[in-house]
Scaffold this active site. Structure first.
Site, PDB file in Angstrom:
ATOM      1  N   VAL A  31       0.831  -1.210   0.000  1.00  0.00           N
ATOM      2  CA  VAL A  31       0.000   0.000   0.000  1.00  0.00           C
ATOM      3  C   VAL A  31       0.868   1.265   0.000  1.00  0.00           C
ATOM      4  CG1 VAL A  31      -1.863   1.246   1.150  1.00  0.00           C
ATOM      5  CG2 VAL A  31      -1.847  -1.255   1.190  1.00  0.00           C
ATOM      6  N   VAL A  59      -5.711  20.289  -4.504  1.00  0.00           N
ATOM      7  CA  VAL A  59      -5.374  20.759  -3.151  1.00  0.00           C
ATOM      8  C   VAL A  59      -5.139  22.274  -3.155  1.00  0.00           C
ATOM      9  CG1 VAL A  59      -3.658  20.577  -1.288  1.00  0.00           C
ATOM     10  CG2 VAL A  59      -4.402  18.526  -2.471  1.00  0.00           C
ATOM     11  N   VAL A  94     -11.416   0.007   5.337  1.00  0.00           N
ATOM     12  CA  VAL A  94     -12.493  -0.947   5.015  1.00  0.00           C
ATOM     13  C   VAL A  94     -12.792  -0.859   3.515  1.00  0.00           C
ATOM     14  CG1 VAL A  94     -14.892  -1.635   5.457  1.00  0.00           C
ATOM     15  CG2 VAL A  94     -13.533  -0.604   7.294  1.00  0.00           C
ATOM     16  N   ILE A 132     -12.967   1.121  -2.173  1.00  0.00           N
ATOM     17  CA  ILE A 132     -14.396   1.484  -2.192  1.00  0.00           C
ATOM     18  C   ILE A 132     -14.658   2.611  -1.201  1.00  0.00           C
ATOM     19  CG2 ILE A 132     -16.770   0.663  -1.848  1.00  0.00           C
ATOM     20  CD1 ILE A 132     -15.770  -2.179  -2.089  1.00  0.00           C
ATOM     21  N   GLY A 162      -0.559  -9.556  -4.028  1.00  0.00           N
ATOM     22  CA  GLY A 162      -0.473  -8.480  -3.027  1.00  0.00           C
ATOM     23  C   GLY A 162      -1.778  -8.193  -2.307  1.00  0.00           C
ATOM     24  N   GLU A 216      -2.740 -10.269   3.752  1.00  0.00           N
ATOM     25  CA  GLU A 216      -1.964  -9.662   4.829  1.00  0.00           C
ATOM     26  C   GLU A 216      -0.604 -10.359   4.899  1.00  0.00           C
ATOM     27  OE1 GLU A 216      -3.406  -7.042   6.868  1.00  0.00           O
ATOM     28  OE2 GLU A 216      -4.618  -7.242   5.089  1.00  0.00           O
ATOM     29  N   ASP A 218      -9.407 -10.290   9.650  1.00  0.00           N
ATOM     30  CA  ASP A 218      -9.386  -9.019   8.916  1.00  0.00           C
ATOM     31  C   ASP A 218     -10.817  -8.502   8.697  1.00  0.00           C
ATOM     32  OD1 ASP A 218      -7.847  -7.083   7.053  1.00  0.00           O
ATOM     33  OD2 ASP A 218      -9.367  -7.933   5.735  1.00  0.00           O
ATOM     34  N   LYS A 233     -12.854  -5.089  10.169  1.00  0.00           N
ATOM     35  CA  LYS A 233     -13.552  -4.143   9.280  1.00  0.00           C
ATOM     36  C   LYS A 233     -15.016  -3.987   9.671  1.00  0.00           C
ATOM     37  CE  LYS A 233     -10.376  -4.999   5.446  1.00  0.00           C
ATOM     38  NZ  LYS A 233     -10.070  -5.906   4.326  1.00  0.00           N
ATOM     39  N   GLY A 274      -5.387  -4.638  -2.767  1.00  0.00           N
ATOM     40  CA  GLY A 274      -4.457  -4.412  -3.879  1.00  0.00           C
ATOM     41  C   GLY A 274      -3.837  -3.028  -3.786  1.00  0.00           C
TER      42      GLY A 274
HETATM   43  N1  HSE Z   1      -5.814  -8.556   3.194  1.00  0.00           N
HETATM   44  C1  HSE Z   1      -6.856  -7.612   2.960  1.00  0.00           C
HETATM   45  C2  HSE Z   1      -7.868  -8.250   2.030  1.00  0.00           C
HETATM   46  C3  HSE Z   1      -6.286  -6.368   2.357  1.00  0.00           C
HETATM   47  O1  HSE Z   1      -7.557  -9.283   1.409  1.00  0.00           O
HETATM   48  O2  HSE Z   1      -8.987  -7.754   1.912  1.00  0.00           O
HETATM   49  C4  HSE Z   1      -7.250  -5.223   2.277  1.00  0.00           C
HETATM   50  O3  HSE Z   1      -7.685  -4.816   3.525  1.00  0.00           O
END
Ligand code: HSE
Length: 410
Positions: free
Chosen positions: A11, A30, A126, A130, A181, A184, A195, A199, A297
């Protein structure tokens, strides 16, 4: 305006890429230049176009009055917690993608941000790219939210989609998700539902106005889901998805859970495939509202983080009042006090006796038959969760029945 980025993983490097790629339009939006002054990481990145900005000591960022915004993309809730707290205390706004940090320490950190008159933004925490955090506390602020149901983990949705569409086994699909990617650093948090739990606790806190501790979210992952379960779901006109859900009851109590579920093909969430996430919510004014997009991603997540940077740069002082307060004793309704339908799959040497036993135990159920030898499978009526283990024990008491698995039915 000078900014600093903590972490140069998937990220963090995406944030650099988006800022460099869209530098001109970001600066125009900005009204001043956004300049990455420091990138904090323990590793070296000699090939980065900003290789001269890398540092290893957070206090350089903390003590530099020129740095007005700190981006935190390192993840975890150990040193990220320390750095974010110190950045806020030093009067810097923070933009984070870190759901673990927000789910565990959000309330405390928002209080510091308010006290220091800076912003703490977390749009990317989260749903990846989106927009869901701002819509929830801003655009939908006029609503009493009734429930939220979502696919909030890209990795598990990617794995389940590969299992459903390509008959791919779990491990191979997980390796692909890691390669892309999405996962986690330790994919246990993805596949065990942790995860998604973090969220949904963030969404529940925002939607229902009080902190929902992630420890209190019933959480079950997808590691035990097999291709056979996928086949049963298909026969039931459904797909298996890892569903995070939260709901407010008429007495004001709120429940939250994460578990694999049979999702009917008629439900919009059934069409959320691959790394995409989907959030379906109900508000008492807006009605049903669906949010859909890339849930994980590099660039999708960076898209949300950089939007936070733009917002923080345009509004250098505290602007967002998050509508949630400390939790209260009786705010959370434990999962055991809710009810759900279940798919129950059992091994049996006597199909007709197994059917009779189910008829004695449940007042109503539907059979699902995929012509699997020595197996009997049903979808039950809604069962009070606190009674569920009793039912499973009763089934297992018969020597010709052995419960193999059970999955919630949405
Ligand atoms: N590992 C998380 C997922 C990354 O696969 O949704 C995004 O929060």
């Amino acid at each position: 305006m000078k900014i600093a980025i903590i972490g140069h993983g998937v990220v963090g490097s995406g944030v650099v890429e988006v800022i460099l790629k869209n530098q001109k339009l970001i600066n125009e939006r900005v009204g001043q230049d956004i300049d990455i002054k420091y990138i904090l990481d323990i590793k070296e990145f000699p090939d980065s176009p900003l290789s001269d900005r890398f540092i290893k000591d957070f206090s350089i960022i903390e003590n530099d009055p020129e740095v007005k915004i700190v981006v935190e993309t390192a993840g975890g809730a150990t040193f990220a917690y320390d750095y974010v707290k110190r950045a806020l205390k030093a009067g810097k706004s923070v933009c984070t993608s870190n759901k673990e940090l927000v789910a565990r320490y959000g309330y405390e950190l928002f209080e510091i941000a308010k006290e220091k008159n800076v912003n703490l933004f977390f749009e990317a925490s989260v749903g990846g790219g989106i927009p869901i955090i701002r819509p929830l506390y801003q655009c939908l602020a006029a609503n009493d939210i009734i429930d939220i149901c979502g696919i909030l983990n890209g990795t598990t949705n990617f794995i389940l989609t590969k299992m459903i569409k390509e008959n791919m086994d779990f491990q191979k699909a997980l390796s692909l998700a890691q390669k892309n990617g999405y996962a986690e650093q330790d994919p246990t948090a993805d596949v065990e539902g942790i995860d998604a739990c973090r969220k949904i606790s963030i969404l529940a806190s925002l939607a229902f106005g009080k902190y929902f501790d992630p420890e209190k979210v019933y959480t079950k992952g997808i590691t035990k889901i097999t291709l056979k379960d996928v086949e049963y779901a298909e026969k039931y006109n459904s797909v298996i998805k890892l569903i995070a859900r939260t709901k407010k009851y008429p007495d004001g109590k709120v429940s939250a859970a994460v578990s694999p579920c049979f999702v009917s093909n008629e439900n919009q969430l059934s069409n959320v495939e691959g790394v995409f996430n989907g959030v379906l919510l109900n508000g008492n004014a807006v009605g049903e509202c669906m949010f859909y997009g890339s849930g994980a991603g590099k660039l999708p997540t960076a898209s949300a983080v950089v939007a936070d940077v733009i917002d923080a740069a345009i509004h250098p002082t505290h602007i967002k009042n998050l509508f949630y307060t400390k939790s209260e004793e009786d705010f959370i309704l434990p999962y055991e006090e809710t009810s759900e339908k279940f798919f129950i799959r059992m091994k049996t040497s006597d199909l007709s006796q197994a059917e009779k036993v189910c008829g004695d135990i449940f007042s109503n159920f539907e059979k699902i038959d995929i012509n699997e030898k020595d197996e009997f499978a049903i979808v039950t009526e809604e069962i009070n969760i606190k009674d569920f283990d009793n039912y499973i024990n009763k089934l297992n008491e018969y020597n010709f029945i052995e419960v193999i698995t059970y999955i919630s039915v949405l």
